[in-house]
Design an enzyme around this catalytic site. Structure first.
Site: not given
Ligand code: R5P
Length: 299
Positions: A37, A39, A94-95, A168, A191, A193, A218, A224
């Site tokens: 399952d 775990e 990132r969250q 970015d 950049k 998004r 980055d 990507g």
């Molecule tokens: C965004 O602020 C991060 O620094 C990366 O640029 C981003 O998380 C990369 O994610 P992805 O490859 O999905 O564009």
């Protein structure tokens, strides 16, 4: 001084083993069983003294996060004097804020769960943001920069008139540090998004880059999308060779293939996440931080 033991999480056995060698510390590789399952069940002897758990939380992220907490709670309950979690790639970083109404900054939940698991401190690598770091209130956190190691690697790549590029504005400080070490020019792209679809758009830069080698820097490459969008505008401007460097290469799905197709000559990353592009070893830098924390007289 109490002994230091390194516990190798199932996601980071090689890195844990390298760190334990650097520290001349014992290494324990827990026995892992994964049930039908999904775990996980981990088994390892009781650790006394300082316990250093090493585990990156790349996909399956939730499983790897939970395994960190399982190891930590057991160490704390077994009587370890200190539990330090080395989580080079920290999922959910990132969250760090709600981007859309109704969302939650999940990294603050991770911070609280880590504290409840008995973790006293966290060492990560190139944490995505200061805001994310600030959520760790009950647990100490330190972010080790991979930039000196990546820049050192780039110096050996025989680049022609290189430009260090951030996809970015959020990566501005990172790329400045990289370029400072490389003694190269900098370009920070603009950049945006789409927060619902995830689609990435990058504006055409004004800077003249024709015939010059480019290093895209980055913190991570996930789908990507950012690297591909950046490569497309850089190629149109006549860049020569293009390299993508990052601390954490998640390279989800066909990311690697798509990045190459977009015109990136090579992807270079650290061993935060094991994969074929992991050419830069983090173990010495992480061990240095651990040594200064747990054995201040050593270095
Ligand atoms: C965004 O602020 C991060 O620094 C990366 O640029 C981003 O998380 C990369 O994610 P992805 O490859 O999905 O564009």
């Amino acid at each position: 001084m109490l002994p230091i033991t390194v516990l190798a999480g199932p996601a980071s056995v090689d890195l844990a083993s390298r760190i334990s060698k650097e520290l001349k510390a014992d290494l324990i590789v827990p026995e892992l069983r994964v049930f039908a399952d999904g775990e996980s069940k981990l088994r390892f002897p009781a650790v006394k003294g300082t316990c250093i758990i090493v585990q990156s939380t790349y996909p399956p992220a939730d499983t790897h996060v939970l395994q960190v907490m399982m190891m930590a709670r057991k160490c704390a309950d077994d009587g370890a004097s200190e539990v330090c979690a080395v989580v080079p790639y920290l999922a959910y970083a990132r969250q760090d804020r709600p981007f859309l109404e109704g969302e939650y900054a999940t990294i603050s939940l991770i911070a609280r769960l880590f504290a409840a698991s008995g973790i006293n401190s966290v060492i990560t690598v190139d944490m995505h943001s200061q805001l994310g770091m600030s959520q760790f209130t009950a647990v100490g956190i330190r972010s080790v920069s991979s930039i000196p190691l990546l820049a050192e690697h780039a110096k050996g790549m025989n680049l022609h008139d290189p430009i260090a590029v951030s996809p970015d504005a959020g990566g501005a400080e990172r790329v400045k540090a990289f370029a400072g070490q490389m003694n190269s020019d900098i370009l920070i792209l603009k950049k945006s998004r789409n927060r619902s679809s995830g689609e990435v758009t990058i504006e055409n830069p004004e800077m003249e880059i024709k015939g010059r080698d480019v290093v895209l820097v980055d913190d991570m490459i996930s789908s990507g999308g950012s690297i591909i969008a950046a490569t497309e505008v850089l190629r149109k401007k006549g860049a020569s060779r293009i390299y993508a460097m990052c601390a954490h290469a998640l390279l989800l799905g066909n990311a690697s293939k798509n990045i190459t197709k977009a015109g990136v000559d090579d992807i270079i990353t650290t061993n935060s996440i094991p994969n074929e592009h992991a050419k830069v070893d983090l173990s010495r830098s992480i061990a240095e931080v651990l040594r200064s924390r747990y054995n201040p007289g050593f270095s």
